[in-house]
Scaffold this motif. Structure first.
Motif, PDB file in Angstrom:
ATOM      1  N   ASN A 179     -32.117   4.714   8.953  1.00 10.99           N
ATOM      2  CA  ASN A 179     -31.466   5.581   7.974  1.00 10.99           C
ATOM      3  C   ASN A 179     -32.411   5.993   6.862  1.00 10.99           C
ATOM      4  N   ASP A 216     -11.414  -1.334   6.152  1.00  7.38           N
ATOM      5  CA  ASP A 216     -12.144  -0.159   6.606  1.00  7.38           C
ATOM      6  C   ASP A 216     -13.276  -0.470   7.566  1.00  7.38           C
ATOM      7  N   ASP A 223      -9.914   8.909   8.447  1.00  4.86           N
ATOM      8  CA  ASP A 223     -11.136   8.697   9.209  1.00  4.86           C
ATOM      9  C   ASP A 223     -11.675  10.048   9.656  1.00  4.86           C
ATOM     10  N   THR A 244       0.667   5.576   0.379  1.00  4.26           N
ATOM     11  CA  THR A 244      -0.178   6.722   0.707  1.00  4.26           C
ATOM     12  C   THR A 244       0.197   7.916  -0.166  1.00  4.26           C
ATOM     13  N   GLY A 279     -25.696   3.610   5.110  1.00  2.00           N
ATOM     14  CA  GLY A 279     -25.536   3.211   6.501  1.00  2.00           C
ATOM     15  C   GLY A 279     -24.637   2.006   6.682  1.00  2.00           C
ATOM     16  N   ASN A 280     -24.075   1.471   5.591  1.00  3.65           N
ATOM     17  CA  ASN A 280     -23.081   0.409   5.733  1.00  3.65           C
ATOM     18  C   ASN A 280     -21.754   1.065   6.046  1.00  3.65           C
ATOM     19  N   GLN A 281     -21.319   0.938   7.274  1.00  2.00           N
ATOM     20  CA  GLN A 281     -20.114   1.630   7.682  1.00  2.00           C
ATOM     21  C   GLN A 281     -18.960   1.233   6.788  1.00  2.00           C
ATOM     22  N   GLY A 282     -18.151   2.193   6.453  1.00  2.00           N
ATOM     23  CA  GLY A 282     -16.899   1.853   5.816  1.00  2.00           C
ATOM     24  C   GLY A 282     -16.841   2.167   4.339  1.00  2.00           C
ATOM     25  N   LEU A 283     -15.846   1.559   3.744  1.00  2.00           N
ATOM     26  CA  LEU A 283     -15.414   1.945   2.420  1.00  2.00           C
ATOM     27  C   LEU A 283     -15.538   0.752   1.489  1.00  2.00           C
ATOM     28  N   THR A 295      -4.865   6.076   0.463  1.00  2.00           N
ATOM     29  CA  THR A 295      -3.913   4.994   0.421  1.00  2.00           C
ATOM     30  C   THR A 295      -4.377   4.052  -0.680  1.00  2.00           C
ATOM     31  N   ASN A 336       0.838  -1.194   0.000  1.00  2.00           N
ATOM     32  CA  ASN A 336       0.000   0.000   0.000  1.00  2.00           C
ATOM     33  C   ASN A 336       0.873   1.243   0.000  1.00  2.00           C
ATOM     34  N   LYS A 379     -11.797  11.030  13.422  1.00  2.00           N
ATOM     35  CA  LYS A 379     -10.576  11.294  14.183  1.00  2.00           C
ATOM     36  C   LYS A 379      -9.953  12.629  13.807  1.00  2.00           C
ATOM     37  N   LEU A 426      -4.724  17.439   6.215  1.00  2.00           N
ATOM     38  CA  LEU A 426      -4.033  16.588   5.277  1.00  2.00           C
ATOM     39  C   LEU A 426      -5.052  15.707   4.546  1.00  2.00           C
ATOM     40  N   THR A 479      -7.347   1.730  -0.748  1.00  2.00           N
ATOM     41  CA  THR A 479      -7.444   0.782   0.365  1.00  2.00           C
ATOM     42  C   THR A 479      -7.742   1.462   1.691  1.00  2.00           C
ATOM     43  N   ALA A 480      -7.429   2.732   1.818  1.00  2.00           N
ATOM     44  CA  ALA A 480      -7.766   3.425   3.069  1.00  2.00           C
ATOM     45  C   ALA A 480      -7.911   4.915   2.820  1.00  2.00           C
ATOM     46  N   TYR A 488      -5.480  12.735   2.072  1.00  2.00           N
ATOM     47  CA  TYR A 488      -4.663  11.688   1.463  1.00  2.00           C
ATOM     48  C   TYR A 488      -5.504  10.463   1.156  1.00  2.00           C
TER      49      TYR A 488
END
Lengths: 849, 141
Positions: free
Chosen positions: B138, B93, A694, A612, A667-671, A811, A610, A697, A807, A690-691, A809
């Protein structure tokens, strides 16, 4: 409660139609049975007419069900569970089809529709075989209809209907306490984003046509058993088996193309159980085609033809069981979830496993014994130990072998070692063995279930298959190359060697060329495996060249006779494409960046795959410079596109890739990332995310540090320093915006970073209508925000903060796949060859009639 | 089947078996095993499958800017065993939202070095009422 706004009528009609199709296919099965068992020709005709009407009613019903389901999804009728779970307002029209077959019920519907179409064609074309063959097909329709019935008999749920209502399936949800709940559901759950891909519109129908069409040769084989016409069925079955092999082969490879384009399996083939389960019936079917050909030309291998054709259909049912029972949960991420229909799925498989064994028994008494033992084993499996399911399987196949052994006597005379049939038979056995190896390994979770063990798949799943199948590829390649040059019965060795000599020498030269310029040096698994790859590459080259030459050397350029050669050339190309592309796949995104030196522990020994990229920063990636330039969002969905500029270091090529990702979709968490690819004639370059940072954070906690500076002064920050070059003052500004005495200051700062990059920053300060408005400037790649707070003509107050929250970015991983085009071309050529063979076989059959 | 055929077939199978046995074996046995965290710790350096879940009380360490190929977190299994997991790849993720992890790798010292993680997420296709309720929240107004 009276609910408002529900559209219940289409669902009720739909459910009724499923029940009608169930009843009609039972009637068709029975009437077709009567049509060939009645003694009076008049009765036969009457039953046949009834059976045809029943089958047509079945066909019309399942078509209507499809249209109803389509219209429910297109109109967003979320009061239906199926529509709610598998679609949403944002679906493009083409993906409504993907929605239909995205879950278990809809894909059974697709299957049964193909059966209906195949049945209508058979009704027109099969003549005296219509009765027995259509009886078997109608019976398969009965079984498929039960899968969609969705009714309760004695408290046991049979099938799962696509028309069940949300509020009836989940009555406890608080939502259904409102009479107007329909208007409260604003949107559906959405289609799984992996399926929002054009291949998913076209791949399932083709694959299911392939699956569905294996029932046709099977029906003729069973028809042969029932009418005691043990040899003639092969003539009817052959064109259909060729058709099935072409469609199933293309369907499987379309799935591979989808896996390739979406990278959801990390390439086009990963030996995932779901992939294996669809490949294995194809291998067995191809073996069956070859044994049928042997039978047609020499009268041998009839029993093997029975076994292989019967098995190919049973393996389709087995793969249905594997992918839909949830049993693969631990080993595959791509199977359907458990719908609570496992018993029913198992019965579907069980019935067709015992059917040939029972029907091949001679005499009513033996058939009843067969039936009772099937029943006994079922009860033993259920009440005593699941291991009886395995014993039952062996018993059923054993009974079939014993029965066919009695019916079809073995030949006394051995075939000659120089005959074509001998080597074709060996090839069929090798194909069959390879299918056993694949399905055996794939069935590990099933064995765990039966014996209560907890074995896990191998560490390196792909290699655990490849290390065995590489030799199969080698042998099959050689057999594919030479067998056509042999004659049935016997071949004179001088003629054979004379003909094969030229293709053999040409292949040697071509392989030598590939080895010297292709740089096939895949040494991850050592020299032994590399040599095996070379052997297999050479044998597949031999297969291509020998079969290509045979079009002239063997059949003198006759197109209609060239089917087998063309198909074999395609098959050889597929082997070659698989070998070369897999052994030369490269990861381009190795973390070679000069800026991000290895911080974390362990990153030294394992240079990760991976990389970045910081927005705006040109980053070193092996052969290329890559820049993450900008991003944009899909107008309707939470789908982001990232614009990446690739420039090769030699300056010869440059292109832009736009991989995209769904972020927190529905509502499906994530990527959920989709790659983008640049296709060249000889290789493809894939990039996917790939990332991402967040957002939770990234709350900004840092504050500005202020410094008073004059022009020419420098200020230090953690990664370098800035120099104030000048401050430009503008005072002739529009009065309506700035008021009287409005001023605009623009500072110009040079930023010198430790990495020797130089940036220019322009923070601004406006004095407008008595207020001071500061417009900060951000240097993305340095995570630096610069602000001009005050300026009195000489001294400026500059505010600075360093914050990772600014920042931006991504990945990513980047792969290079070479020569994949050989695989796709091979698939197409093989399908063309099979189609030529179908035409040829239909002509031969016509002449014989 | 005839004698020559049988002889030939046995030869071919024997040849394949012999060639396969020449292949590198290291870590490529046909099967591995499922272990608990406690039993995996006893099998240092052996490739195993461990089924566990993410310990959400401990921090998940991943900084794509520093090193996009280093993830570390703490896993806990149903028997209460805990272990530090290191995964030298991008962070999946949906890690924080998974309810079960199937981790493939080996114990090295007191940390579990993972080659591959399968996330078992609360699937959108199951009839889990909680999941459906969440999805409805949702999508309703």
């Amino acid at each position: 409660m009276d609910y408002i706004g529900e559209h219940l009528l289409p669902g009720k009609i739909g459910h009724l139609l499923i029940i009608i199709s169930f009843v009609a296919s039972i009637l068709a099965t029975f009437s077709y049975y009567k049509s060939f068992r009645s003694i009076e020709p008049n009765d036969q005709w009457k039953w046949k007419k009834l059976a045809r009407s029943a089958f047509i009613i079945d066909a019309v019903s399942v078509f209507a069900v499809f249209i109803l389901l389509y219209s429910l999804i297109a109109n967003h009728r979320y009061e239906y569970t199926y529509v709610y779970k598998n679609s949403g307002n944002d679906l493009e029209p083409k993906y409504i089809f993907s929605s239909i077959w995205s879950a278990s019920e809809g894909s059974f519907l697709l299957w049964t529709i193909w059966h209906a179409i195949l049945g209508l064609v058979m009704m027109k074309t099969t003549k005296k075989w219509e009765g027995p063959a259509m009886m078997v097909l109608s019976f398969a329709q009965v079984c498929l209809a039960t899968m969609m019935l969705g009714i309760y008999v004695f408290g046991i749920k049979i099938g799962s209907s696509p028309f069940s209502l949300f509020r009836e399936q989940m009555p406890d949800l608080p939502l259904f306490g409102y009479a107007d709940y329909v208007s409260r559901i604003a949107d559906g759950n959405g289609l799984n984003v992996l399926l929002q891909n054009y291949w998913m519109v076209i791949h399932p129908p083709v694959l299911f046509l392939g699956f569905a069409s294996t029932v046709v040769p099977f029906s003729f084989a069973i028809g042969g058993l029932m009418t005691k016409n043990y040899g003639e069925w092969t003539k009817q079955a052959l064109p259909w088996a060729l058709f099935s092999a072409a469609v199933l082969g293309v369907g499987v490879m379309m799935g591979a193309a989808w896996a390739y384009e979406s990278l959801s399996f990390g390439g086009y083939w990963a030996w995932d159980p779901v992939e294996n389960a669809s490949l294995v019936p194809w291998l067995v079917l191809v073996a069956g085609i070859h044994t049928i050909l042997i039978y047609k030309h020499t009268g041998r291998s009839l029993r093997s033809s029975f076994y292989l054709i019967i098995l190919s259909f049973i393996l389709v049912l087995y793969s249905t069981f594997l992918t839909r029972s949830g049993i693969l949960g631990e080993t595959s991420v791509h199977s359907f979830a458990d719908l609570g229909m496992n018993a029913q799925l198992y019965l579907f498989l069980y019935v067709f496993f015992w059917l040939p064994a029972i029907l091949s028994s001679i005499g009513a008494k033996n058939q009843i014994i067969g039936f009772l033992s099937a029943l006994t084993f079922l009860l033993l499996t259920n009440y005593i130990h699941p291991a009886f399911s395995l014993i039952s399987l062996i018993a059923a196949f054993g009974l079939l072998i014993v029965n066919l052994g009695k019916i079809i006597p073995a030949r006394q005379k051995e075939e000659a070692g120089s005959s074509r049939e001998f080597w074709m038979f060996i090839g069929s056995i090798i194909l069959f063995i390879s299918s056993l190896i694949i399905i055996g390994q794939t069935s590990l979770p099933v064995f765990n279930k039966i014996f209560g063990t907890k074995h896990a798949p191998a560490q390196d799943v792909e290699f655990s298959y490849n290390r065995i199948l590489i030799f199969i590829a080698f042998i099959i390649g050689i057999l594919t190359a030479i067998t056509q040059y042999l004659k049935y019965k016997e071949t004179s060795s001088s003629v054979f060697f004379k003909k094969i000599a030229i293709p053999f020498v040409v292949s040697l030269i071509a392989s030598g060329f590939i080895f010297s310029f292709g740089h096939i040096n895949y040494d991850k698994y050592g020299m032994g495996f590399l040599i095996s790859i070379w052997m297999a590459v050479a044998s597949s080259v031999f297969a291509i060249i020998a079969n290509f030459s045979y079009i002239w050397l063997g059949v003198k350029g006759s197109l209609k006779l060239s089917g087998p050669s063309v198909a074999h050339v395609g098959f050889g190309m597929m082997l070659l494409g698989i070998l070369i592309s897999s052994s030369k796949k490269e990861t381009l995104s190795f973390n070679t960046s000069g800026i991000f030196v290895n911080f974390g522990e362990g990153s030294k020994e394992n240079s990760g795959e991976n990389l970045t990229l910081v927005k705006g920063l040109k980053t070193d990636m092996g052969k290329y410079w890559v820049t993450y330039e900008s991003d944009s969002m899909h107008p309707k969905k939470a789908q982001w596109y990232y614009k990446l500029k690739f420039e090769s270091k030699d300056g010869k090529e440059g292109f832009t890739l736009m991989p995209n990702a769904f972020i927190n979709y529905k509502g499906n968490q994530g990527l959920m990332a989709n790659p983008d690819a640049k296709h060249y004639w000889d290789h493809d370059i894939f990039a996917y995310i790939t990332a991402l940072p967040d957002p939770e954070k990234n709350t900004d906690t840092s504050s500005f540090h202020n410094k008073m500076v004059k022009v020419g002064d420098s200020i230090f920050y953690s990664k370098g320093y800035l120099i104030l070059e000048n401050v430009k003052t503008t005072d002739s500004l529009p009065v309506e915006l700035f008021g009287n005495n409005g001023k605009l200051y623009e500072a110009r700062l040079k930023v010198h970073s430790k990495t020797n990059s130089i940036y220019t920053s322009f923070p601004k300060l406006a004095l407008a209508k008595g207020a001071e408005i500061s417009v900060p400037d951000t240097i993305m790649s340095e995570s630096l925000v610069v602000q001009l707070n005050k300026f009195d003509g000489k001294t400026a107050e500059i505010g600075m903060k360093e914050s990772t929250s600014v920042l931006q970015y991504i990945t990513l991983k980047t792969y290079k796949f070479p020569f994949i085009i050989v695989l796709w071309l091979g698939t197409i050529i093989m399908a063309i060859g099979l189609v030529i063979s179908i035409v040829r076989r239909l002509q031969v059959n016509k002449i014989a009639d | 089947m005839k004698k020559t055929q049988i002889v030939l077939l046995v030869l071919i199978i024997a040849a394949i078996a012999a060639l396969i046995s020449l292949m590198p074996k290291g870590g490529t046995d046909l099967m591995s095993s499922y272990e608990t965290i406690a039993s995996a710790k006893e099998k240092q350096g052996k490739f195993v499958h461990v089924v566990a879940r993410l310990d959400k009380t401990k921090p998940v360490e991943y900084d794509a800017v520093k090193n996009p190929n280093y993830l570390s977190f703490t896993a806990v299994d149903s028997l209460g065993g805990t272990v530090k997991v290191v995964y030298k790849n991008a962070k999946p993720d949906n890690l924080e939202h998974s309810d079960r992890l199937v981790m493939k790798g080996k114990m090295q010292g007191d940390q579990f070095e993972c080659n591959e993680i399968l996330m078992k997420c609360p699937s959108k296709y199951t009839d889990d009422p909680k999941r459906i309720q969440q999805s409805l929240n949702n999508n309703t107004n």
